[in-house]
Write a protein that holds these residues in place. Structure first.
Motif, PDB file in Angstrom:
ATOM      1  N   ARG A 102       0.794  -1.220   0.000  1.00 54.07           N
ATOM      2  CA  ARG A 102       0.000   0.000   0.000  1.00 54.07           C
ATOM      3  C   ARG A 102       0.826   1.270   0.000  1.00 54.07           C
ATOM      4  O   ARG A 102       0.548   2.218   0.747  1.00 54.07           O
ATOM      5  CB  ARG A 102      -0.964   0.009   1.181  1.00 54.07           C
ATOM      6  CG  ARG A 102      -1.686  -1.313   1.458  1.00 54.07           C
ATOM      7  CD  ARG A 102      -2.225  -2.012   0.208  1.00 54.07           C
ATOM      8  NE  ARG A 102      -3.016  -1.131  -0.610  1.00 54.07           N
ATOM      9  CZ  ARG A 102      -4.285  -0.802  -0.353  1.00 54.07           C
ATOM     10  NH1 ARG A 102      -4.890  -1.326   0.686  1.00 54.07           N
ATOM     11  NH2 ARG A 102      -4.937   0.000  -1.137  1.00 54.07           N
ATOM     12  N   SER A 127      -5.908   0.155   3.454  1.00 55.18           N
ATOM     13  CA  SER A 127      -5.416   1.446   3.946  1.00 55.18           C
ATOM     14  C   SER A 127      -6.499   2.164   4.737  1.00 55.18           C
ATOM     15  O   SER A 127      -7.683   2.100   4.394  1.00 55.18           O
ATOM     16  CB  SER A 127      -4.975   2.326   2.779  1.00 55.18           C
ATOM     17  OG  SER A 127      -3.869   1.761   2.105  1.00 55.18           O
ATOM     18  N   THR A 186      -2.632   0.980   8.122  1.00 58.18           N
ATOM     19  CA  THR A 186      -3.376  -0.084   7.454  1.00 58.18           C
ATOM     20  C   THR A 186      -4.099  -0.928   8.499  1.00 58.18           C
ATOM     21  O   THR A 186      -3.761  -0.904   9.680  1.00 58.18           O
ATOM     22  CB  THR A 186      -2.456  -1.001   6.618  1.00 58.18           C
ATOM     23  OG1 THR A 186      -1.466  -1.586   7.481  1.00 58.18           O
ATOM     24  CG2 THR A 186      -1.771  -0.219   5.509  1.00 58.18           C
TER      25      THR A 186
END
Length: 305
Positions: A107, A152, A190
């Protein structure tokens, strides 16, 4: 945008233009994995560019997005580059080419930048840059290729922010540094859900040394960060177990001051620049960028007007 250093794109994206101009973006951007995350793009440094001015100006690389115009004593360059985020926060002294790049499923962020600069008598200077920054994969996209991968969360998610504040207290209690540290910025958040212990929020954040010595009557919450060049910095990560409202083990990297010389006794530090997120420039940047994705830091346009 503070935050992480950017780095060289993957093999199919690396070009001479991206290798050099990313260093120039860094010189104008002072935030995290700026949020202020910093970006870089390969192994060629600005110094290498400046020492090969004649070659760059007279024999530009065969790239369509690299335009050179000769001027007296050098050249004017317009270039478009793609940058990817690294795991090095911009306070990390490690050279960009030694920084690990975020894997797609981790991410990270990517940025496409239009950069204008000139090279004159061995000196390169950015005139302007404008970047479009985005998550490399959105939460919707990651689900289709890796359903079990972390999602996320916004950097200002209330649960995450409170967990980070508790982690700062934990840091100051456990590290026993000479001075207290305070939060510089939340860098990466996250969440993943496990069958056994429920949701786990993973947090990465940056800290900066303050002027308050350990044991001072005032708590570190009210302390002023030391000037950037003489402050120690830390980059930390920790897990927060939401089902139990409990923090996991705190892991931190400590970075020494850029200028280790002792600060003159009695010299006021009120002239130090504020942290980026508390500065007027941050407000201007936010207004220039408009509506943005809240899970990443953005590269601010330059100049900020």
């Amino acid at each position: 945008m503070p935050g992480s250093k950017g780095h060289g794109t993957r093999n199919d994206e690396v070009t001479f233009t991206s290798l050099t101009s990313s260093d120039l973006v860094h010189t104008e951007n002072h935030q995290g994995h700026d949020d202020e995350a910093e970006y870089s793009n390969g192994t060629n440094s600005l110094k290498e560019l400046c020492t090969s001015v004649e070659w760059v100006c007279s024999s530009p690389p065969p790239v369509s997005d690299f335009k050179v115009a000769a001027i007296s004593g050098g050249c004017h360059i317009d270039v478009n580059v793609k940058l990817v985020q690294t795991k090095c926060h911009f306070t990390n002294p490690k050279p960009e080419d030694q920084c690990e790049i975020w894997r797609r499923e981790e991410r990270g962020a990517v940025a496409t930048c239009s950069i204008e600069f000139w090279v004159m008598r061995g000196v390169a200077k950015v005139i302007s840059h404008e970047c479009t920054t985005r998550p490399e994969l959105t939460n919707e996209e990651i689900v289709t290729i890796c359903p079990e991968c972390p999602k996320s969360l916004p950097l200002d998610d209330p649960t995450a922010v409170q967990a980070v504040k508790d982690a700062v207290v934990k840091f100051n209690r456990e590290q026993k540094r000479t001075n207290y540290f305070t939060l510089m910025e939340v860098d990466h958040v996250t969440i993943e859900t496990t069958a056994t212990i429920g949701p786990i929020i993973s947090l990465k954040f940056a800290l900066v040394e303050t002027t308050c010595p350990r044991g001072a009557r005032n708590t570190f919450v009210a302390c002023t960060p030391r000037c950037a060049d003489i402050a120690q910095h830390a980059f930390c990560q920790i897990s927060y177990y939401t089902l139990y409202s409990q923090l996991g083990e705190l892991e931190c990297e400590l970075y020494p001051p850029k200028n280790p010389a002792p600060h003159p006794t009695g010299l006021s530090q009120f002239m130090c620049k504020p942290l980026f997120h508390q500065s007027p420039e941050a407000c201007v940047c936010k207004n220039r960028l408009g509506e943005t994705e809240s899970t990443i830091h953005y590269i601010c346009p330059f100049p900020l007007k």
